[in-house]
Design a protein around this motif. Structure first.
Motif, PDB file in Angstrom:
ATOM      1  N   LEU A 106       0.999  -1.267  -0.157  1.00 12.69           N
ATOM      2  CA  LEU A 106      -0.023  -0.126  -0.079  1.00 12.69           C
ATOM      3  C   LEU A 106       0.885   1.344   0.019  1.00 12.69           C
ATOM      4  O   LEU A 106       0.706   2.153  -0.861  1.00 12.69           O
ATOM      5  N   VAL A 107       1.685   1.266   1.154  1.00 12.87           N
ATOM      6  CA  VAL A 107       2.648   2.502   1.012  1.00 12.87           C
ATOM      7  C   VAL A 107       3.481   2.829  -0.196  1.00 12.87           C
ATOM      8  O   VAL A 107       3.632   3.816  -0.649  1.00 12.87           O
ATOM      9  N   ASP A 108       3.982   1.615  -0.515  1.00  8.95           N
ATOM     10  CA  ASP A 108       5.091   1.496  -1.700  1.00  8.95           C
ATOM     11  C   ASP A 108       4.345   2.172  -3.087  1.00  8.95           C
ATOM     12  O   ASP A 108       4.828   2.960  -3.857  1.00  8.95           O
ATOM     13  N   ILE A 109       3.061   1.511  -3.218  1.00 12.37           N
ATOM     14  CA  ILE A 109       2.481   1.974  -4.577  1.00 12.37           C
ATOM     15  C   ILE A 109       1.986   3.314  -4.436  1.00 12.37           C
ATOM     16  O   ILE A 109       2.195   4.160  -5.464  1.00 12.37           O
ATOM     17  N   ILE A 110       1.453   3.678  -3.324  1.00 16.13           N
ATOM     18  CA  ILE A 110       0.794   5.165  -3.396  1.00 16.13           C
ATOM     19  C   ILE A 110       1.827   6.187  -3.548  1.00 16.13           C
ATOM     20  O   ILE A 110       1.856   7.071  -4.304  1.00 16.13           O
ATOM     21  N   VAL A 111       3.042   6.158  -2.649  1.00 18.98           N
ATOM     22  CA  VAL A 111       3.847   7.028  -2.549  1.00 18.98           C
ATOM     23  C   VAL A 111       4.649   7.024  -4.038  1.00 18.98           C
ATOM     24  O   VAL A 111       4.809   8.236  -4.595  1.00 18.98           O
ATOM     25  N   ASN A 112       4.969   5.765  -4.385  1.00 14.84           N
ATOM     26  CA  ASN A 112       5.729   5.968  -5.966  1.00 14.84           C
ATOM     27  C   ASN A 112       4.825   6.585  -6.896  1.00 14.84           C
ATOM     28  O   ASN A 112       5.473   7.130  -7.776  1.00 14.84           O
ATOM     29  N   ILE A 113       3.451   6.086  -6.787  1.00 13.71           N
ATOM     30  CA  ILE A 113       2.735   6.687  -7.947  1.00 13.71           C
ATOM     31  C   ILE A 113       2.529   8.247  -7.708  1.00 13.71           C
ATOM     32  O   ILE A 113       2.675   8.852  -8.538  1.00 13.71           O
ATOM     33  N   ARG A 114       2.475   8.593  -6.493  1.00 10.92           N
ATOM     34  CA  ARG A 114       2.350  10.222  -6.236  1.00 10.92           C
ATOM     35  C   ARG A 114       3.609  10.820  -6.524  1.00 10.92           C
ATOM     36  O   ARG A 114       3.467  12.036  -7.309  1.00 10.92           O
ATOM     37  N   GLU A 115       4.797  10.275  -6.722  1.00 11.19           N
ATOM     38  CA  GLU A 115       6.140  10.835  -7.015  1.00 11.19           C
ATOM     39  C   GLU A 115       6.159  10.694  -8.425  1.00 11.19           C
ATOM     40  O   GLU A 115       6.998  11.682  -9.098  1.00 11.19           O
ATOM     41  N   THR A 116       5.412   9.793  -9.184  1.00 13.26           N
ATOM     42  CA  THR A 116       5.576   9.786 -10.593  1.00 13.26           C
ATOM     43  C   THR A 116       5.052  10.563 -11.556  1.00 13.26           C
ATOM     44  O   THR A 116       5.292  11.021 -12.478  1.00 13.26           O
ATOM     45  N   ILE A 117       3.592  10.825 -11.008  1.00 14.72           N
ATOM     46  CA  ILE A 117       2.672  11.506 -11.969  1.00 14.72           C
ATOM     47  C   ILE A 117       2.554  12.992 -11.759  1.00 14.72           C
ATOM     48  O   ILE A 117       3.305  13.252 -10.826  1.00 14.72           O
ATOM     49  N   ASN A 118       1.838  13.700 -12.634  1.00  8.78           N
ATOM     50  CA  ASN A 118       1.808  15.221 -12.421  1.00  8.78           C
ATOM     51  C   ASN A 118       1.350  15.436 -11.225  1.00  8.78           C
ATOM     52  O   ASN A 118       0.288  14.836 -10.856  1.00  8.78           O
ATOM     53  N   PRO A 119       1.944  16.376 -10.443  1.00 11.18           N
ATOM     54  CA  PRO A 119       1.336  16.797  -9.212  1.00 11.18           C
ATOM     55  C   PRO A 119       0.030  17.293  -9.248  1.00 11.18           C
ATOM     56  O   PRO A 119      -0.865  17.319  -8.121  1.00 11.18           O
ATOM     57  N   ASN A 120      -0.425  17.671 -10.349  1.00  9.34           N
ATOM     58  CA  ASN A 120      -1.787  18.333 -10.499  1.00  9.34           C
ATOM     59  C   ASN A 120      -2.894  17.064 -10.691  1.00  9.34           C
ATOM     60  O   ASN A 120      -4.132  17.250 -10.772  1.00  9.34           O
ATOM     61  N   SER A 121      -2.469  15.865 -11.046  1.00 12.44           N
ATOM     62  CA  SER A 121      -3.196  14.977 -11.234  1.00 12.44           C
ATOM     63  C   SER A 121      -3.922  14.300  -9.848  1.00 12.44           C
ATOM     64  O   SER A 121      -3.332  14.387  -8.669  1.00 12.44           O
ATOM     65  N   ALA A 122      -5.341  13.665 -10.144  1.00 10.87           N
ATOM     66  CA  ALA A 122      -5.806  13.389  -8.801  1.00 10.87           C
ATOM     67  C   ALA A 122      -5.675  11.816  -8.708  1.00 10.87           C
ATOM     68  O   ALA A 122      -5.886  11.174  -9.804  1.00 10.87           O
ATOM     69  N   LEU A 123      -5.546  11.443  -7.376  1.00 11.20           N
ATOM     70  CA  LEU A 123      -5.593   9.929  -7.286  1.00 11.20           C
ATOM     71  C   LEU A 123      -6.738   9.545  -6.582  1.00 11.20           C
ATOM     72  O   LEU A 123      -7.240  10.220  -5.646  1.00 11.20           O
ATOM     73  N   TYR A 124      -7.487   8.416  -7.009  1.00 16.80           N
ATOM     74  CA  TYR A 124      -8.912   8.074  -6.664  1.00 16.80           C
ATOM     75  C   TYR A 124      -8.882   6.698  -6.237  1.00 16.80           C
ATOM     76  O   TYR A 124      -8.145   5.537  -6.827  1.00 16.80           O
ATOM     77  N   PHE A 125      -9.061   6.406  -4.824  1.00 17.79           N
ATOM     78  CA  PHE A 125      -8.906   5.159  -4.338  1.00 17.79           C
ATOM     79  C   PHE A 125     -10.285   4.633  -3.797  1.00 17.79           C
ATOM     80  O   PHE A 125     -11.029   5.334  -3.075  1.00 17.79           O
ATOM     81  N   PRO A 126     -10.945   3.789  -4.580  1.00 16.24           N
ATOM     82  CA  PRO A 126     -12.485   3.452  -4.628  1.00 16.24           C
ATOM     83  C   PRO A 126     -12.921   2.745  -3.580  1.00 16.24           C
ATOM     84  O   PRO A 126     -14.122   2.948  -3.274  1.00 16.24           O
ATOM     85  N   PHE A 127     -12.210   2.050  -2.484  1.00 13.23           N
ATOM     86  CA  PHE A 127     -12.756   1.514  -1.521  1.00 13.23           C
ATOM     87  C   PHE A 127     -11.980   1.492  -0.322  1.00 13.23           C
ATOM     88  O   PHE A 127     -10.688   1.250  -0.467  1.00 13.23           O
ATOM     89  N   THR A 128     -12.471   1.964   0.592  1.00 13.09           N
ATOM     90  CA  THR A 128     -11.871   2.141   1.976  1.00 13.09           C
ATOM     91  C   THR A 128     -12.688   2.095   3.053  1.00 13.09           C
ATOM     92  O   THR A 128     -13.749   2.631   2.934  1.00 13.09           O
ATOM     93  N   ASP A 129     -12.402   1.833   4.494  1.00 15.52           N
ATOM     94  CA  ASP A 129     -13.120   2.043   5.675  1.00 15.52           C
ATOM     95  C   ASP A 129     -12.711   3.462   6.137  1.00 15.52           C
ATOM     96  O   ASP A 129     -11.595   4.159   5.752  1.00 15.52           O
ATOM     97  N   ALA A 148     -17.799   1.221  -0.289  1.00 13.10           N
ATOM     98  CA  ALA A 148     -17.796   0.569   1.101  1.00 13.10           C
ATOM     99  C   ALA A 148     -18.907   0.782   1.704  1.00 13.10           C
ATOM    100  O   ALA A 148     -19.262  -0.070   2.624  1.00 13.10           O
ATOM    101  N   ALA A 149     -19.902   1.861   1.696  1.00 15.80           N
ATOM    102  CA  ALA A 149     -20.962   2.074   2.538  1.00 15.80           C
ATOM    103  C   ALA A 149     -21.826   1.189   2.061  1.00 15.80           C
ATOM    104  O   ALA A 149     -22.478   0.599   2.968  1.00 15.80           O
ATOM    105  N   ASP A 150     -22.166   0.746   0.853  1.00 17.35           N
ATOM    106  CA  ASP A 150     -22.787  -0.228   0.284  1.00 17.35           C
ATOM    107  C   ASP A 150     -22.692  -1.377   0.734  1.00 17.35           C
ATOM    108  O   ASP A 150     -23.526  -2.325   0.955  1.00 17.35           O
ATOM    109  N   PHE A 151     -21.345  -2.024   0.338  1.00 15.61           N
ATOM    110  CA  PHE A 151     -20.823  -3.110   0.710  1.00 15.61           C
ATOM    111  C   PHE A 151     -21.084  -3.571   2.043  1.00 15.61           C
ATOM    112  O   PHE A 151     -21.293  -4.672   2.482  1.00 15.61           O
TER     113      PHE A 151
END
Length: 240
Positions: A106-129, A148-151
């Protein structure tokens, strides 16, 4: 695309199509570009095939593009790079529910994606508590889905800011499916409102630590983040 107005560490307050972020979006109203879904834990060749097909579809699609690659960090980075080059500015992280159970990935993927893409791009995480949301925003997630609300309503689980309760065992309220779904959606809404106010006041880190104490996976993820990515955290942290 995100118009950032304020940072608190890597977390940011901003606007996304006139919506104040971080925000919860209605999954049913989103336009997701056709992708090639693949389970989280598959052989690397299958994960590679998935991102190749997903990128090919993204070349002719409009909407939210999906970052595939399963558990393989290099493939996730490659997929995000290619989608970024194609000009997609809202990217969804696939297999989100599985990532919550794998703190290091989780940490490796999010941090590295955030560092890779345009800083103005939005990151969407579809399912979480709700309890995970402060940490996810702290790492750079801007948008959440309401799946997560429906599920959890389907499973008779009531979401709170710190936990979830099986109402068949914990008879806190007597709620039918629609009432429980609305309650869970309200919990997610409160969570992003709380996060936004903490960003404004420079206290998000405090909220992150409070919420991570309620989940072994979240606490492990926070410890990995602190130990492995101090430069990422310090980049946007004000020194007094």
């Amino acid at each position: 695309m995100i118009l950032t107005t304020m940072h608190d560490g890597p977390a940011r307050l901003g606007k996304y199509n006139e919506i104040i972020t971080p925000a919860v979006l209605n999954n049913e109203e989103l336009k997701i570009i056709k992708d090639e879904p693949m389970p989280y834990d598959v052989p690397k060749e299958l994960a590679k095939w998935s991102i190749e097909r997903t990128i090919e579809n993204a070349k002719k699609g409009e909407g939210i593009a999906v970052i595939h690659g399963g558990k393989y960090l290099d493939l996730r980075i490659k997929c995000s790079e290619e989608l970024d080059k194609l000009g997609h500015t809202t990217l969804m992280i696939a297999n989100s529910e599985k990532l919550l159970k794998n703190p290091r990935d989780l940490v490796d993927i999010i941090v590295n994606i955030r560092e890779t893409i345009n800083p103005n791009s939005a990151l969407y995480f579809p399912f979480t508590d709700a309890a995970f949301m402060p940490l996810l925003v702290y790492m750079g997630i801007d948008l959440f889905g309401n799946a997560a609300a429906d599920f959890n309503a389907y499973l008779s689980n009531m979401l709170t800011s710190t936990s979830k309760y099986d109402l068949k065992s914990y008879k806190i309220y007597e709620l039918d499916f629609n009432e429980l779904k609305n309650y869970n959606n309200s919990t997610l809404d409160f969570a992003v409102r709380e996060i936004r106010e903490n960003i404004k006041n420079g206290t998000l880190r405090n909220l992150v630590e409070q919420r991570c104490c309620t989940s072994p996976e979240a606490m492990s993820a926070l410890r990995i983040l602190d130990k492995k990515y101090p430069d990422f955290l310090e980049k946007y942290t004000l020194l007094y």
